[in-house]
Design a protein around this motif. Structure first.
Motif: not given
Length: 620
Positions: A381-384, A408-414, A475-480, A512-515
Motif C-alpha cells: 500500500c505504501e510503496t513508491l 506507474c501511471l501517476h508516480p508518487p513523490t517521496s 494521519r497519512a504520515l502516522l500510518r506510514q 532518516k525516514v523516507q515518507l
C-alpha cells in the motif's frame, strides 16, 4: 455412455491429451505448462501446480482423469459451486457428479452406485465428506484415476483460507500410495508451498509454478477519505453496469455497503457467513447468472468463482495478506479483458488489522507470521514503486515496472520525512504514550479541544508545531510510521500510540525516514476502458457486433433453459469469434476455440441458423 473417448492406457499420452483438449473442451492448443502437467500426472506422477486464476488449472486434472482408467476424485471446499462445476462438465460431455452435505441420502446413494459401476469420469467431494469412514471404504473398492486437491493453500495454517480438514488429507497418500495426486492453487508464497508439500506428503512431486502475473488487471490503491462515496464514484465513472465484487471486513459493513449502492442505482447483493444459507445461495446464483450484479461480501465469497466477466474487484478494508489480496483481485478479468483492482486504505485499517492479530486467541508463532504478512500488504500500500512488480516479487518472480498500475501511471513523490516523524514521535513521548491518534494529531495541529485543555497539553512544546498540515496529512504520515514499525498501538489502553526502540534513533537524528508525500484522494475520473463489451465494439464491424449481440441473447435464453450460468454455454470470447468468422458449416464452426464435439452436437445447428438469419438481406 460418455461422449468422451475412454483410454485404457497411457502409451500415447501427449496425443490423447491434445485430442481430448480439442474434441471435448474445444481448445486448439495447451497453454503455458498445461501439456507437461497433464502428461506427468497421466503417467502416474504427483504434482504441485501453482497457476493464476483463469490460467486453466482445472484442465490439468480433468484431462489426466479422462486418460487414466477409473474415476478422478477432486477434493474441493467449494460446496456451493459444485453443481455449476458438474453442469459445466456435462455441457462438454464429461460424466461428473459431486458428494457433499447438500444432498439427500438417495442422491448420495445414486452417485455412489455410479462410482462403483464405473459410470463417472470425475467426482467432486468436499473434504469433510471424503474423510468419513463410509466414503473412504467406497474409495477402497472403486478404481481411482487420480486425486486432485483443489485450493491446496487451504492446508496452510498461516493462510487466508485455512480448512482444518485439509491437514488430514495426507491419508490419501497413506491409503492409496499408487494413485497419483495433483495439488493446485492460485496463491502460495514459499512458506505456504513448503507447508503444502509437507502436510500432503508431496515430497517427490514435481512443482509447476507458472507466472503469477495478471497483466490485464490494473491495481489502484487510494487514500481513504469517505470509502463508500469513493467506491460509488469509482463504479459510476469506470464500471457502470459491470459485474464486480466489493470486499468488506465485517458482515455489518457488507450489508450497509450493499444498501448504499442500491440506494444510488447500482444493483448490489450482500454475501456473508451470517446470512441464511438459502439467501446466500440465491444471491450467489444471481451473481453468476445475471449481468451487471455487484456482490458485496466478506472473504467467505469468491473462492472458485468461474464467472469470466467480473470487471472489477474493490476492497473497502485492508486485506490480511498479499496472498489474500492477490487471490481476491484475481477473480476479476478471467476472460482476459482488462479489469480493475481498486482499494481504499487508511490509518484505521492498519490499527484494526494489528488489533485483530494482537487480540486473537492464536499462539505467538501464528501471531508473528500474521504480523509479517500484514507488514507485507502494508508495504504494498505504501510503496513508491510499481505495485505489480511488488506483488510478483513477493511471490518470488522478479519483474520490471508494468506501466499500468496507479504508481506507474501517476508516480508518487517521496521526501525526507525525518522532521515530520520527529514531530509525531516527540508528541507521543510528551503525552506519556497514553493517547490515541486523534488526540496526538490535535496537539500537533494546535487544536484547542476540551480534552487537550483538560490534560493541559496546550502547554506542551509540540502544541501547534504541525499546524501547516491537515488532519488527513498527519494521519497519512502516522500510518506510514506504524507501517514502518516506528510506532505501535496499545489496544489494551484505548489504542494509545507507543514508541518502539527503533523510533528512538529517529528522535536522536540517527535514522532518516523516507515518507510518501500525501496526496488528497482524487475524484474518480471517467475514462475509456476496455471491458469485454468494449473489445466487441473495437474488434467487430457493425454487422459482426449485431450478430454478437444476437448470440448473447440466444445464450441467455439457452442458459435459462438449462439452469446454468450463461458462460457455461459459451464464454464471450467464443461468441465474439463466431460473430467475427460467421461460419457457414459445422466444420467451420468446429474450428473455433471453445466449441468441442458435444457443444457442436448440442448447439451447432442453432448457431448456424442464427448466423444465417443475421446474414440474410431481410435481417438488415
Amino acid at each position: 455412455m460418455s461422449a468422451v473417448p475412454q483410454f485404457s492406457d497411457t502409451a500415447n499420452t501427449a496425443g490423447q491429451a491434445l485430442h481430448l483438449l480439442q474434441t471435448v473442451f474445444g481448445y486448439p492448443a495447451f497453454r503455458s505448462q498445461q501439456a507437461q502437467i497433464v502428461e506427468h500426472v497421466a503417467h502416474g506422477g504427483d504434482a504441485l501446480v501453482l497457476m493464476p486464476t483463469g490460467g486453466g488449472k482445472s484442465l490439468c486434472y480433468q484431462i489426466p482423469a479422462l486418460i487414466r482408467s477409473g474415476v478422478g476424485i477432486v477434493v474441493s471446499p467449494l460446496i456451493a459451486l459444485m453443481q455449476d462445476q458438474v453442469d459445466a462438465l456435462a455441457e462438454v460431455g464429461v460424466r461428473a457428479a459431486f458428494l457433499n452435505s447438500t444432498q439427500s441420502f438417495d442422491e448420495i446413494l445414486a452417485v455412489e452406485k455410479k462410482m462403483r459401476e464405473g459410470e463417472l469420469d470425475l467426482v467432486y467431494i468436499a473434504p469433510e465428506r471424503l474423510l468419513t469412514q463410509r466414503c473412504l471404504e467406497l474409495l477402497e473398492i472403486v478404481e481411482i484415476a487420480l486425486f486432485a486437491i483443489d485450493e491446496a493453500h487451504c492446508v496452510s495454517q498461516w493462510g487466508h483460507d485455512f480448512r482444518p480438514e485439509y491437514i488430514r488429507l495426507s491419508l490419501l497418500h497413506e491409503r492409496f500410495p499408487r494413485v497419483p495426486r495433483i495439488a493446485l492453487t492460485a496463491t502460495a508464497d514459499q512458506q505456504t508451498r513448503d507447508e503444502i508439500i509437507h502436510r500432503l506428503q508431496l515430497g517427490n512431486a514435481l512443482q509447476f509454478v507458472s507466472s503469477f502475473d495478471r497483466p490485464n488487471i490494473r491495481y489502484q490503491i487510494v487514500e481513504k477519505a469517505n470509502g463508500r462515496k469513493q467506491l460509488l464514484d469509482f463504479i459510476q465513472a469506470q464500471h457502470n453496469g459491470d459485474a464486480g465484487i466489493v470486499y468488506c471486513l465485517s458482515r455489518k459493513k457488507v450489508e450497509e455497503t450493499a444498501d448504499f449502492l442500491n440506494e444510488h442505482g447500482i444493483t448490489a447483493l450482500p454475501y456473508h457467513a451470517g446470512m441464511e444459507l438459502t439467501e446466500r445461495s440465491r444471491n450467489q446464483a444471481r451473481f453468476l447468472r445475471e449481468d451487471g450484479i455487484v456482490m458485496c461480501a466478506t472473504i467467505a465469497f469468491g473462492m472458485g468463482i468461474d464467472k469470466p466477466d467480473v470487471r472489477f474487484v474493490a476492497h473497502l478494508d485492508l486485506p490480511k495478506s498479499i496472498e489474500g489480496y492477490y487471490q481476491e483481485t484475481g477473480r476479476a478479468g478471467r476472460d482476459g479483458a482488462t479489469a480493475n483492482a481498486w482499494m481504499a486504505y487508511g490509518l484505521q485499517d492498519v490499527v484494526q488489522q494489528r488489533r485483530m492479530i494482537d487480540e486473537s486467541d492464536a499462539n505467538e508463532t501464528y501471531k508473528r507470521v500474521q504480523g509479517v504478512k500484514l507488514d507485507a500488504i502494508l508495504a504494498l500500500c505504501e510503496t513508491l514503486q510499481c505495485r505489480r512488480m511488488h506483488i510478483l516479487e513477493y511471490f518470488g518472480q522478479p519483474s520490471a515496472p508494468c506501466g499500468n498500475c496507479d504508481t506507474c501511471l501517476h508516480p508518487p513523490t517521496s521526501f525526507d520525512g525525518s522532521v515530520a516523524a520527529q514531530k509525531i514521535l516527540s508528541t507521543i513521548y510528551r503525552v506519556d504514550q497514553r493517547f490515541a491518534a486523534g488526540h496526538v494529531i490535535d496537539i500537533l495541529r494546535g487544536i484547542d479541544t476540551e480534552r487537550v485543555q483538560q490534560w493541559r497539553h496546550t502547554q506542551l512544546s509540540t502544541f501547534g508545531i504541525g499546524a501547516e498540515k491537515s488532519e488527513a496529512e498527519w494521519r497519512a504520515l502516522l500510518r506510514q510510521l506504524i507501517a514502518q514499525g516506528l510506532v505501535t498501538v496499545d489496544y489494551d489502553n484505548y489504542s494509545a500510540l507507543i514508541l518502539t526502540e527503533q523510533s528512538r534513533a529517529v528522535l536522536r537524528g540517527e535514522l532518516k525516514v523516507q515518507l510518501r508525500q500525501y496526496k488528497k484522494a482524487d475524484k474518480a475520473v471517467r475514462h475509456k476502458r476496455q471491458s469485454a463489451k468494449d473489445f466487441a465494439e473495437t474488434e467487430l464491424s457493425s454487422n459482426e457486433q449485431a450478430l454478437f449481440d444476437k448470440l448473447r441473447w440466444w445464450r441467455v435464453e439457452t442458459a435459462r433453459t438449462h439452469n446454468v450460468p450463461a458462460y457455461v454455454i459459451f464464454p464471450d470470447a467464443t461468441l465474439r469469434e463466431i460473430a467475427r468468422q460467421s461460419p457457414a458449416t459445422l466444420t467451420a464452426l468446429r474450428g473455433i476455440s471453445g466449441v468441442g464435439d458435444k457443444k457442436l452436437d448440442s448447439y451447432g445447428a442453432q448457431l448456424l441458423n442464427l448466423i444465417q438469419s443475421q446474414m440474410s438481406p431481410s435481417s438488415t
